[in-house]
Each structure stands twice: as structure tokens, then as C-alpha cells.
Scaffold this motif. Structure first.
Motif, PDB file in Angstrom:
ATOM      1  N   ARG A  40      48.511 -75.739  22.726  1.00 28.34           N
ATOM      2  CA  ARG A  40      47.931 -76.510  23.831  1.00 28.34           C
ATOM      3  C   ARG A  40      49.012 -76.952  24.822  1.00 28.34           C
ATOM      4  N   THR A  41      50.149 -77.382  24.287  1.00 28.99           N
ATOM      5  CA  THR A  41      51.260 -77.780  25.157  1.00 28.99           C
ATOM      6  C   THR A  41      51.755 -76.597  25.979  1.00 28.99           C
ATOM      7  N   ARG A  50      48.578 -77.643  18.381  1.00 31.69           N
ATOM      8  CA  ARG A  50      49.111 -78.593  19.354  1.00 31.69           C
ATOM      9  C   ARG A  50      50.188 -77.931  20.212  1.00 31.69           C
ATOM     10  N   ALA A  51      51.058 -77.139  19.565  1.00 32.38           N
ATOM     11  CA  ALA A  51      52.097 -76.443  20.326  1.00 32.38           C
ATOM     12  C   ALA A  51      51.478 -75.452  21.303  1.00 32.38           C
ATOM     13  N   CYS A 103      58.192 -73.713  17.328  1.00 26.91           N
ATOM     14  CA  CYS A 103      58.694 -75.080  17.502  1.00 26.91           C
ATOM     15  C   CYS A 103      60.205 -75.220  17.314  1.00 26.91           C
ATOM     16  N   ILE A 118      49.415 -75.875  28.843  1.00 30.16           N
ATOM     17  CA  ILE A 118      49.627 -76.780  29.981  1.00 30.16           C
ATOM     18  C   ILE A 118      50.837 -76.328  30.792  1.00 30.16           C
ATOM     19  N   ASN A 119      51.915 -75.969  30.099  1.00 29.71           N
ATOM     20  CA  ASN A 119      53.113 -75.478  30.793  1.00 29.71           C
ATOM     21  C   ASN A 119      52.811 -74.186  31.543  1.00 29.71           C
TER      22      ASN A 119
END
Length: 422
Positions: free
Chosen positions: A287-288, A284-285, A186, A291-292
């Protein structure tokens, strides 16, 4: 003794209140003329005619060091006597292999150094008490009085104090690992200056020193005094347990509340809460990033897509490591917090049940130690490759042009910080 002091006594034993009439060698000699070895000495606290359950439930059960009464023996003997030796062998082999693999030159990264330190701490947590567990439970000597004094001291240090020190270090190392990964995922620009090898080594030293200082009072909080008692119809030297004068001066309440309050807050509550939060943030990171990655895949940007995939593998592996840790540590934290509440606010805990819970939770901590090796083998390509190179004949992999040397243990491309970043 204060009412709240009694709760600590129920949990740790009454170290001072019970005295025998035989205190010295002279008294021992005199006692021989007054008591027959095989008489029913109902007025003399020898307890030679008590069953184990009778003795452990009596007010004299903590007169001397008695391992049978520390935990319910019906649970302790099979767990520590029969299963623990196999866990010890498995943990020793698995963690030794982890250290050997991670110590290879091409494997030395900030994350791998922390993983190696965790493996060593977990292994030492089992190794130090192992000789005593074998003697007491595997070989069935738990019912015998332990003597001389040095043996009693060694039992206390090797079975309680030193393992707690290494386990505390392991907890803080797990937290350091999660924080480090969170920074990489992050806050990648900060990782280049914070997560360097020198900083990680300093962090390991600080954690080791802090864990030692945390357990330092436990080396001096009690003393063992040689005492003669009647055991199974004959006179036997035992170790009478007394709290140190400095502990009595500040009271059992002040000492144990301070020690366990610190432990609950800084060894259980804060680390476990922080790890839960960090795990959620990392998930969460991840999952993001997933998606990317799907977007990059559609745009046919395969190189960047591969980097995100490798980084996600890294994050997922560390999430699994932390999750296994939390599954066995949170129950210990809950039992310890309940004990603090029961001893200081309102009595809500049955200590027989509490001892069973502590026994079971500690046992599952031991069970979790070999699991990390399986996680690394299952989720880290380079760990598997390096392991094969070292231990499987003919399994030599190439490190040229995209070979394993481009990847750290955490399955990602190396950067200037020798670690993976998004």
C-alpha cells in the motif's frame, strides 16, 4: 492403560489390548477343527456377521488394520475414491509444468527455486498415497483386511508418514518464501547478502533434513504382526497393530504429546502465525509503495513508477499464494490443537466428528495444490511467456531490449541479487 492414554487410543486405535486365541499356524490349523466357516461365532472375534458400522463402533474395531474404520467411509470414499484421482492428475500436470518452466536458465532466481521446491513437495504429497487411495477407495477394497505385513507397513509409510514429511517441508518452504519476500521488500540492502542462490539452496537442504527428522520416529513407532482371524465366514490373515516397545516404555501419552505438541507448535502454530504477520506487513508495504507510485506518476517519473508497479505485482502474487495456503492450513492446526487439549486437559472432542473434520481439511489441502499454477499464470508475465515458448507452437517472444529476460517470475527488474526490490 491411563485415562489419557485412552484418548489417544480413541484417535489412533487400541494397538495392544485385544488378542485373538489363534496366534500361530498351529493354532490356525487347530481352529479349523473347532469352528465352521459359516457358523455364527459369537464368542470368537471374527466379526463376520457385523456390518461396517457395527464393527467400527465395537471395541474390536482397531484389532487389525481396517481402513474402513479410519475415516467415515461415506465421506472418504467419494472424496478419496472419485475426486482425488482427478486432483492427482491435475496436480501432477500443473506442478510438473511449474518445475519445467522454473527450471529454465533465465528463470533461475532465489524466489523461483523456492517455488519449484514447493511444487515438488506438494506433488509428492499426493503421489505417494495415490496407489493406496486408488486401491482402497476407487476400487472399493477398503473393507478388506490388508495383508501381508509388508503391505501394511507400506500403507502406513506411503499414506501417512511420507506425505506428512513432504507436507511439513512444504509448510516451512512457504514460510521461507514469505520471509524472503519480506526481506526483499522491507530490507532491500540486506537481501543482497542474505537472499543469494547459495544461501537459498542451503535453506532448502536444512528444511528437507528437518522435515525428515521430524517424521523419523513415525517410521518406527508401531509394528504389524501377522494374525489369523475369521473374516466373512473364513479364516484370513490380517495385520495386528502394536505400538513399538520403546513407545510403550515411555507411554503413549509421552510419545504422542511430544510428537503432536512439536507439530502443533513448529509445523502449524508458529508458521501460520508468522505467515499472517508477514502477509499483513507485505500488504502494508504494498500500500505504501502504491502511494509512492501515484506520486511518481504525477511527477512523470515513468521508469521508477514502472518498477514499483512490477514489485507490487510480485508482492501481491506471493500474498495470494500465502493466503491460499493459510486458508487450508489454519483449520488443520485448529483441529490438531483441539485434539491435544481433548487428550491431555479436558475431553471436549467427539472423535467421529474430529475424523470428519480431518478428512475434509486434508481434502481441501489437496484441492489447493493445483491452484498455484493458475496464480503464476494469472499474475506472472514471464511465467506466461516462458510457458508459451515451451508448449505453444509459434508463441516465441523476444528477449531483446526490454523483453522478458529482464524480468524474473515475480515481474520485476533484475538486480545484483537476481530478484526484485523496492
Amino acid at each position: 492403560m491411563a485415562a489419557t492414554d485412552k484418548d489417544w487410543v480413541d484417535y489412533f486405535g487400541d494397538f495392544n489390548s485385544t488378542k485373538l486365541s489363534v496366534d500361530t499356524e498351529n493354532d490356525f490349523d487347530n481352529a479349523k477343527t473347532n469352528f465352521n466357516y459359516y457358523d455364527n461365532q459369537t464368542g470368537y472375534p471374527g466379526y463376520s456377521n457385523f456390518s461396517s458400522d457395527d464393527f467400527c463402533q465395537s471395541n474390536h474395531s482397531h484389532f487389525y488394520l481396517n481402513v474402513t474404520c479410519e475415516f467415515p467411509i461415506n465421506y472418504a470414499e467419494p472424496m478419496y475414491g472419485y475426486i482425488a484421482p482427478f486432483l492427482l492428475a491435475t496436480t501432477t500436470v500443473a506442478n510438473t509444468l511449474i518445475v519445467v518452466v522454473l527450471s529454465r536458465r533465465h528463470m533461475r532466481t532465489p524466489t523461483n527455486v523456492v517455488l519449484m521446491a514447493m511444487a515438488l513437495c506438494d506433488m509428492f504429497t499426493m503421489l505417494f498415497p495415490a496407489p493406496w487411495l486408488f486401491y482402497m477407495y476407487t476400487f472399493g477394497n477398503h473393507y478388506k483386511p490388508l495383508s501381508p505385513v509388508r503391505a501394511c507397513q507400506a500403507w502406513n509409510y506411503m499414506n501417512e508418514v511420507i506425505p506428512a514429511m513432504f507436507h511439513t517441508a512444504s509448510i516451512w518452504l512457504t514460510l521461507a518464501l514469505a520471509v524472503q519476500r519480506y526481506i526483499y521488500v522491507c530490507h532491500a540492502p540486506v537481501a543482497r547478502t542474505w537472499c543469494t542462490m547459495p544461501n537459498v539452496m542451503k535453506c532448502l537442504v536444512y528444511i528437507g533434513v528437518a522435515a525428515f527428522l521430524h517424521q523419523l520416529p513415525r517410521f518406527f513407532d508401531r509394528r504389524y504382526v501377522p494374525q489369523i482371524t475369521v473374516w466373512r465366514g473364513h479364516f484370513e490373515e490380517v495385520c495386528r497393530i502394536e505400538m513399538a516397545p520403546w513407545v510403550q516404555a515411555i507411554s503413549l501419552d509421552a510419545y504422542f504429546i511430544s510428537y503432536y505438541g512439536f507439530r502443533v507448535l513448529f509445523v502449524h502454530l508458529i508458521p501460520c502465525t508468522s505467515l499472517v504477520v508477514l502477509n499483513v506487513l507485505l500488504f502494508r508495504a504494498m500500500r505504501t509503495a502504491q502511494i509512492n507510485r501515484q506520486r511518481l506518476f504525477k511527477e512523470n517519473r515513468k521508469s521508477e513508477c514502472r518498477k514499483l508497479r512490477d514489485s507490487n505485482c510480485t508482492t501481491l502474487m506471493l500474498i495470494v499464494v500465502v493466503t491460499v495456503f493459510l486458508m487450508v492450513e489454519i483449520p488443520v492446526a485448529v483441529v490438531t490443537i483441539l485434539h491435544i487439549i481433548s487428550s491431555t486437559i479436558v475431553e471436549i472432542l467427539d472423535y467421529y466428528i474430529a475424523n470428519i473434520l480431518i478428512l475434509i481439511t486434508n481434502f481441501f489441502i489437496l484441492v489447493s495444490y493445483p491452484i498455484n499454477f493458475a496464480i503464476y499464470c494469472g499474475m506472472s508475465r514471464q511465467f506466461r511467456e516462458t510457458f508459451k515458448e515451451l508448449f505453444i507452437r509459434g508463441a516465441v517472444t523476444s528477449r531483446k531490449n526490454g523483453g522478458s529476460s529482464r524480468y524474473s517470475l515475480v515481474n520485476g527488474p533484475r538486480t545484483c541479487t537476481n530478484e526484485t526490490v523496492l
